[in-house]
Design an enzyme around this catalytic site. Sequence first.
Site, PDB file in Angstrom:
ATOM      1  N   ARG A   1      49.684  29.394  24.781  1.00  0.00           N
ATOM      2  CA  ARG A   1      49.455  28.032  24.302  1.00  0.00           C
ATOM      3  C   ARG A   1      47.979  27.618  24.345  1.00  0.00           C
ATOM      4  O   ARG A   1      47.581  26.632  23.755  1.00  0.00           O
ATOM      5  CB  ARG A   1      50.323  27.052  25.120  1.00  0.00           C
ATOM      6  CG  ARG A   1      51.806  27.182  24.847  1.00  0.00           C
ATOM      7  CD  ARG A   1      52.665  26.539  25.912  1.00  0.00           C
ATOM      8  NE  ARG A   1      52.794  27.374  27.105  1.00  0.00           N
ATOM      9  CZ  ARG A   1      53.501  27.055  28.187  1.00  0.00           C
ATOM     10  NH1 ARG A   1      54.144  25.902  28.225  1.00  0.00           N
ATOM     11  NH2 ARG A   1      53.569  27.871  29.224  1.00  0.00           N
TER      12      ARG A   1
ATOM     13  N   ASN B   1       2.322  36.485  25.425  1.00  0.00           N
ATOM     14  CA  ASN B   1       2.870  37.499  26.340  1.00  0.00           C
ATOM     15  C   ASN B   1       3.533  38.665  25.634  1.00  0.00           C
ATOM     16  O   ASN B   1       3.796  39.686  26.242  1.00  0.00           O
ATOM     17  CB  ASN B   1       3.888  36.844  27.299  1.00  0.00           C
ATOM     18  CG  ASN B   1       5.073  36.235  26.559  1.00  0.00           C
ATOM     19  OD1 ASN B   1       4.939  35.781  25.425  1.00  0.00           O
ATOM     20  ND2 ASN B   1       6.221  36.241  27.199  1.00  0.00           N
TER      21      ASN B   1
HETATM   22  C1  UD1 Z   1      56.246  27.008  35.186  1.00  0.00           C
HETATM   23  C2  UD1 Z   1      57.666  26.771  35.758  1.00  0.00           C
HETATM   24  C3  UD1 Z   1      58.031  25.299  35.549  1.00  0.00           C
HETATM   25  C4  UD1 Z   1      56.994  24.405  36.194  1.00  0.00           C
HETATM   26  C5  UD1 Z   1      55.580  24.746  35.721  1.00  0.00           C
HETATM   27  C6  UD1 Z   1      54.556  24.023  36.576  1.00  0.00           C
HETATM   28  C7  UD1 Z   1      58.877  28.869  35.403  1.00  0.00           C
HETATM   29  C8  UD1 Z   1      59.882  29.584  34.607  1.00  0.00           C
HETATM   30  N1  UD1 Z   1      58.606  27.627  35.044  1.00  0.00           N
HETATM   31  O1  UD1 Z   1      56.311  26.753  33.793  1.00  0.00           O
HETATM   32  O2  UD1 Z   1      59.313  25.054  36.114  1.00  0.00           O
HETATM   33  O3  UD1 Z   1      57.299  23.056  35.933  1.00  0.00           O
HETATM   34  O4  UD1 Z   1      55.323  26.162  35.855  1.00  0.00           O
HETATM   35  O5  UD1 Z   1      53.256  24.179  36.075  1.00  0.00           O
HETATM   36  O6  UD1 Z   1      58.390  29.415  36.378  1.00  0.00           O
HETATM   37  N2  UD1 Z   1      52.993  34.223  34.984  1.00  0.00           N
HETATM   38  C9  UD1 Z   1      52.946  35.542  35.370  1.00  0.00           C
HETATM   39  N3  UD1 Z   1      53.811  36.427  34.810  1.00  0.00           N
HETATM   40  C10 UD1 Z   1      54.746  36.061  33.911  1.00  0.00           C
HETATM   41  C11 UD1 Z   1      54.795  34.709  33.522  1.00  0.00           C
HETATM   42  C12 UD1 Z   1      53.924  33.822  34.081  1.00  0.00           C
HETATM   43  O7  UD1 Z   1      52.124  35.919  36.207  1.00  0.00           O
HETATM   44  O8  UD1 Z   1      55.509  36.943  33.467  1.00  0.00           O
HETATM   45  C13 UD1 Z   1      52.055  33.269  35.596  1.00  0.00           C
HETATM   46  C14 UD1 Z   1      51.142  32.598  34.605  1.00  0.00           C
HETATM   47  O9  UD1 Z   1      49.909  33.311  34.480  1.00  0.00           O
HETATM   48  C15 UD1 Z   1      50.927  31.215  35.203  1.00  0.00           C
HETATM   49  C16 UD1 Z   1      52.176  30.996  36.028  1.00  0.00           C
HETATM   50  O10 UD1 Z   1      52.793  32.251  36.197  1.00  0.00           O
HETATM   51  O11 UD1 Z   1      49.793  31.175  36.046  1.00  0.00           O
HETATM   52  C17 UD1 Z   1      53.149  30.024  35.379  1.00  0.00           C
HETATM   53  O12 UD1 Z   1      53.500  30.492  34.103  1.00  0.00           O
HETATM   54  P1  UD1 Z   1      53.526  29.519  32.845  1.00  0.00           P
HETATM   55  O13 UD1 Z   1      53.864  30.333  31.654  1.00  0.00           O
HETATM   56  O14 UD1 Z   1      52.332  28.675  32.809  1.00  0.00           O
HETATM   57  O15 UD1 Z   1      54.807  28.642  33.220  1.00  0.00           O
HETATM   58  P2  UD1 Z   1      55.111  27.147  32.779  1.00  0.00           P
HETATM   59  O16 UD1 Z   1      55.699  27.159  31.420  1.00  0.00           O
HETATM   60  O17 UD1 Z   1      53.928  26.303  32.999  1.00  0.00           O
HETATM   61 MG    MG Z   2      51.992  26.705  33.391  1.00  0.00          MG
END
Ligand code: UD1
Ligand code: MG
Length: 457
Positions: A16, A386
């Site tokens: 995103r 220079n």
């Molecule tokens: C996630 C939570 C959501 C919460 C929100 C808060 C889940 C499924 N959802 O959603 O409930 O409200 O955070 O900000 O957990 N990441 C990995 N590996 C993966 C996927 C993600 O390391 O396979 C890491 C991403 O780099 C990131 C974090 O996990 O730092 C969260 O992932 P992101 O995709 O941002 O989740 P959200 O949709 O924000």
């Molecule tokens: Mg997130």
Amino acid sequence: MSNRYAVILAAGQGTRMKSKLYKVLHPVCGKPMVEHVLDQVKAAEMSEVVTVVGHGAELVQSKLEGRSEFVLQKEQLGTAHAVMQAKDRLHDKDGITLVVCGDTPLITAETMSSLIQHHEEQQAKATILTAHEEDPTGYGRIIRDETGLVKRIVEHKDASEEERAVQEVNTGTYCFDNRALFEALEKVGNDNVQGEYYLPDVIEILQTEGETVAAYQTASSDETLGVNDRVALARAEKLMQARINEKHMRNGVTFIDPASTYIGSEAVIGRDTIVYPGTVIEGATVIGEDCIIGPNTEIKNSTIADQTVIKQSVVHDSEVGSHVAIGPFAHIRPQSAISDEVKIGNFVEIKKTQFGKGSKASHLSYIGDAEVGAGVNLGCGSITVNYDGKNKHLTKIEDDAFIGCNSNLIAPVTIGKGAYVAAGSTINKDVPGEALSIARARQENKEGYARKIHTKN
Ligand code: UD1
Ligand code: MG
């Protein structure tokens, strides 16, 4: 106190964000988001920190090297799958595991500690850090039963209309009993809209197994902002900026307009320094006491000693002494060392130059690859020549020398101590100390000649 472990999730690409740069490396106030998170995790005193890396693993790792262990998540199959990558390191240990997302840069060590404390008091197997959001769009929602107990977390995309109306959200920070976490993770499936293994599903698993699941709601939803796109990134920047500025103001720095003053996370500013609007201070910059900085000034990776004034100017990767006046409209480029009591005035550019105590370049000069002694005066329009098209050469100007206006000093060249270069000279040979050097066409006055020209026309 039981052992405390932390897992930082930092493997996602951050679709995103629509960026070439991996999400957690996007800077907030000059520091990558994931580094903010790690700093706070460190401050919360964990016995072991494991960061899950995937997209841009090497880059992320190089930013955090030496301060965390790393595990690789080859494919990004979801947040539960991400935590699973730390299984070999952690699963057989007794203690508490804090899980934090690398995209929540504003979370503080205090909040993490309060969460852990609540978790211990409740004797829970899992405690979620929750927050109230006026607009909860995008976040997982906290679903509680009639008695107020947390039942599960439902992701925005999977939620019903009714569930989407819930304003208590999952902040992505949790505290778990370590063994319970890894046992529950084995049971997480991916039957959901995104086909991902969701870490929040661990809550429902533990809850249905009759374990205690708690929630700790933080009063500050600003802290728990999850950055998924550039709109949230700008919000995070604003919030962090306000936090940093407040810290400096509480330490005795005056900001004329905090809202238009941008100070990086690493900067140090001394007491009674006044910062004017439009100032940007970045990197490992240290500014002394009683300075006046700005308006409209950019200082990066530089050290500025006490009582110095820098107005409408740019200073990068340089050292500036005390009682120095820079600007307006000066540019101090990298590897310059400006001594005490120096004056660098309007439209002067300095590069890779040592500028001795009390020396002056007050107007319209370029001084590059030079060693300027103490008490030197560089007249308006002095230029160090220079660069010969291939190499850069050194200009040495010894103590107390005087360089007249509009002089070119063709390097390599040395102007001796106390020497005098006449205005308009182009110097390509060394000038001995105490000498006067004049290197320009001799003036010739042709009496009455102007009248002749006028009558011709
Ligand atoms: C996630 C939570 C959501 C919460 C929100 C808060 C889940 C499924 N959802 O959603 O409930 O409200 O955070 O900000 O957990 N990441 C990995 N590996 C993966 C996927 C993600 O390391 O396979 C890491 C991403 O780099 C990131 C974090 O996990 O730092 C969260 O992932 P992101 O995709 O941002 O989740 P959200 O949709 O924000
Ligand atoms: Mg997130």
